[in-house]
Write a protein that holds these residues in place. Structure first.
Motif, PDB file in Angstrom:
ATOM      1  N   SER A  61       0.808  -1.218   0.000  1.00 39.54           N
ATOM      2  CA  SER A  61       0.000   0.000   0.000  1.00 39.54           C
ATOM      3  C   SER A  61       0.838   1.264   0.000  1.00 39.54           C
ATOM      4  CB  SER A  61      -0.953  -0.010   1.203  1.00 39.54           C
ATOM      5  OG  SER A  61      -1.918  -1.029   1.049  1.00 39.54           O
ATOM      6  N   ARG A  87      -8.776  -3.430  -5.805  1.00 41.59           N
ATOM      7  CA  ARG A  87      -7.622  -3.574  -4.921  1.00 41.59           C
ATOM      8  C   ARG A  87      -7.675  -4.885  -4.117  1.00 41.59           C
ATOM      9  NH1 ARG A  87      -8.021   2.059  -1.860  1.00 41.59           N
ATOM     10  NH2 ARG A  87     -10.199   1.371  -1.964  1.00 41.59           N
ATOM     11  N   ASP A  91      -2.514  -4.197  -1.872  1.00 40.71           N
ATOM     12  CA  ASP A  91      -2.640  -2.776  -2.224  1.00 40.71           C
ATOM     13  C   ASP A  91      -3.974  -2.185  -1.754  1.00 40.71           C
ATOM     14  OD1 ASP A  91      -4.184  -4.198  -4.008  1.00 40.71           O
ATOM     15  OD2 ASP A  91      -3.227  -3.433  -5.806  1.00 40.71           O
ATOM     16  N   LYS A  92      -4.517  -2.793  -0.694  1.00 44.50           N
ATOM     17  CA  LYS A  92      -5.830  -2.387  -0.201  1.00 44.50           C
ATOM     18  C   LYS A  92      -5.898  -0.910   0.147  1.00 44.50           C
ATOM     19  CE  LYS A  92     -10.008  -2.707   1.267  1.00 44.50           C
ATOM     20  NZ  LYS A  92     -11.067  -2.696   0.252  1.00 44.50           N
ATOM     21  N   ASN A  93      -4.822  -0.373   0.692  1.00 48.29           N
ATOM     22  CA  ASN A  93      -4.838   1.012   1.159  1.00 48.29           C
ATOM     23  C   ASN A  93      -4.121   1.977   0.217  1.00 48.29           C
ATOM     24  OD1 ASN A  93      -6.256   0.399   3.585  1.00 48.29           O
ATOM     25  ND2 ASN A  93      -4.361  -0.401   4.456  1.00 48.29           N
ATOM     26  N   VAL A  94      -3.902   1.567  -1.024  1.00 50.63           N
ATOM     27  CA  VAL A  94      -3.315   2.479  -2.003  1.00 50.63           C
ATOM     28  C   VAL A  94      -4.259   3.670  -2.197  1.00 50.63           C
ATOM     29  CG1 VAL A  94      -2.804   2.764  -4.466  1.00 50.63           C
ATOM     30  CG2 VAL A  94      -1.946   0.765  -3.239  1.00 50.63           C
TER      31      VAL A  94
END
Length: 354
Positions: A61, A87, A91-94
């Motif tokens: 992320s 996502r 990369d959930k919090n990209v």
């Protein structure tokens, strides 16, 4: 209509600990981006204007600005292609600021759908803890008269992550999955199929073999695999039974493996080598010999070969080794092959290989 299904690109992967060589690491990082560029070249050639990214486009992320900018620039430079970016856990919090308009996004709170020529593509991101909430399956309402593609990220082998039985009978034609880096697939029900695309390019020895992406044909309702031939990591088992030195083992490897200078290899040594060969150091010595000849981009050797023990030599041996051999040979609970392997492992532990 044809649609590309990919995921697990893991752009920005460090790969520092995988090969121990900075030049190789940097080359692989460039090839990782290059593999996505190859996919886009294919899409342009084939007139494909939808690319499904089923998660983990980025490796983490807190992705570096340069890595994120590379992806955004590649997307923006292909305005005729829609990138459906769901996502995943990596990369959930990209952060999503600055994404071009042709990058279409999803949410973990609700199902989001995009329609193309009567084809409906619906997706929902996993929760931060992974998987969908139980209520999500009941909230998935699809028109059975349409061709329905669903995008998810997670492991179908874990019902609390993706409950595959809960997706049966819901009118899904193609379930586009990512998270598992090996290609696999199967039936959802009599109508639809699920497919893991695998990662786009192997990044380590846990990602050996051919990689690429899938193309789903909405007319034929079939998917086909398209390989990406950048730095394929090959794993090959080489039987070195009878060799008496690391030099002989390296020679045997070269006779078996057709090395490609652009590829990476993991060689597994198996079989039984002659007594006197130090199997603890065999892999390292063979690795040195092969690397010295610069046969490929990188080679790693793992030894699983055992020492061939001449049991007759120890028939009257009064030492610990001799007594141990007699006990094992007289045991009725093991096969002859198992007895030989037990003795070989014990010799390693007892230092009986010299």
């Amino acid at each position: 209509m044809k649609i590309i299904h990919t995921g697990d690109l893991h752009l920005g992967s460090q790969m520092n600990s995988r090969f121990g060589d900075l030049s190789i690491t940097e080359k692989l990082k460039k090839d990782l981006v290059g593999s996505f560029s190859d996919l886009l070249d294919y899409a342009v050639r084939e007139g494909i204007n939808v690319v499904m990214l089923s998660g983990d486009v980025f490796d983490r992320s807190n992705i570096g600005k340069e890595d994120k900018r590379t992806f955004l620039d590649m997307a923006a430079s292909h305005p005729g292609i829609d990138f459906l970016y769901l996502r995943g856990n990596h990369d959930k919090n990209v952060t999503l600021e600055g994404f071009p308009s042709n990058v279409k996004l999803f949410s973990e709170d609700e199902w989001t759908s995009y329609e193309y020529e009567g084809i409906v593509i619906t997706g929902r991101e996993p929760r931060k803890g992974g998987g969908l909430i139980a209520e999500a399956y009941g909230e998935l309402n699809l028109d059975a008269k349409r061709v329905n593609i669903v995008m998810l990220h997670g492991d179908v082998a874990k019902a609390d992550v993706i409950n595959l039985p809960a997706l049966r009978g819901r009118g899904i034609d193609y379930l586009a999955l990512a998270d598992i880096h090996k290609i696999s697939g199967g039936e959802i029900d009599s109508r639809g199929m699920w497919q893991y695309c695998g990662c786009l390019m192997g990044r380590g020895f846990d990602e050996t073999g051919e990689h690429g992406f899938f193309v789903y044909d909405t007319d034929e309702k079939t998917s086909s695999f398209v390989p990406i031939l950048r730095n394929v990591i090959e794993e090959t088992n080489v039987c070195v039974t009878g060799v008496a030195s690391p030099y002989d083992a390296a020679k045997k490897v070269k006779s078996v493996v057709r090395f490609d200078p652009k590829r990476i290899y993991r060689i597994i040594l198996s079989g039984e080598v002659e007594e006197g060969v130090d199997t603890d150091r065999l892999a390292g010595r063979v690795e040195e010999l092969l690397r010295g000849e610069k046969l490929c981009l990188f080679v790693s050797v793992k030894n699983e070969a055992l020492t061939k023990i001449d049991l007759a030599k120890y028939e009257n041996d009064k030492t610990l080794r001799g007594r141990f051999i007699k006990i094992v040979l007289q045991s009725p609970e093991y096969t002859d092959e198992e007895k030989n392997r037990i003795i070989a492992y014990a010799f390693s532990a007892l230092g009986g290989r010299s």
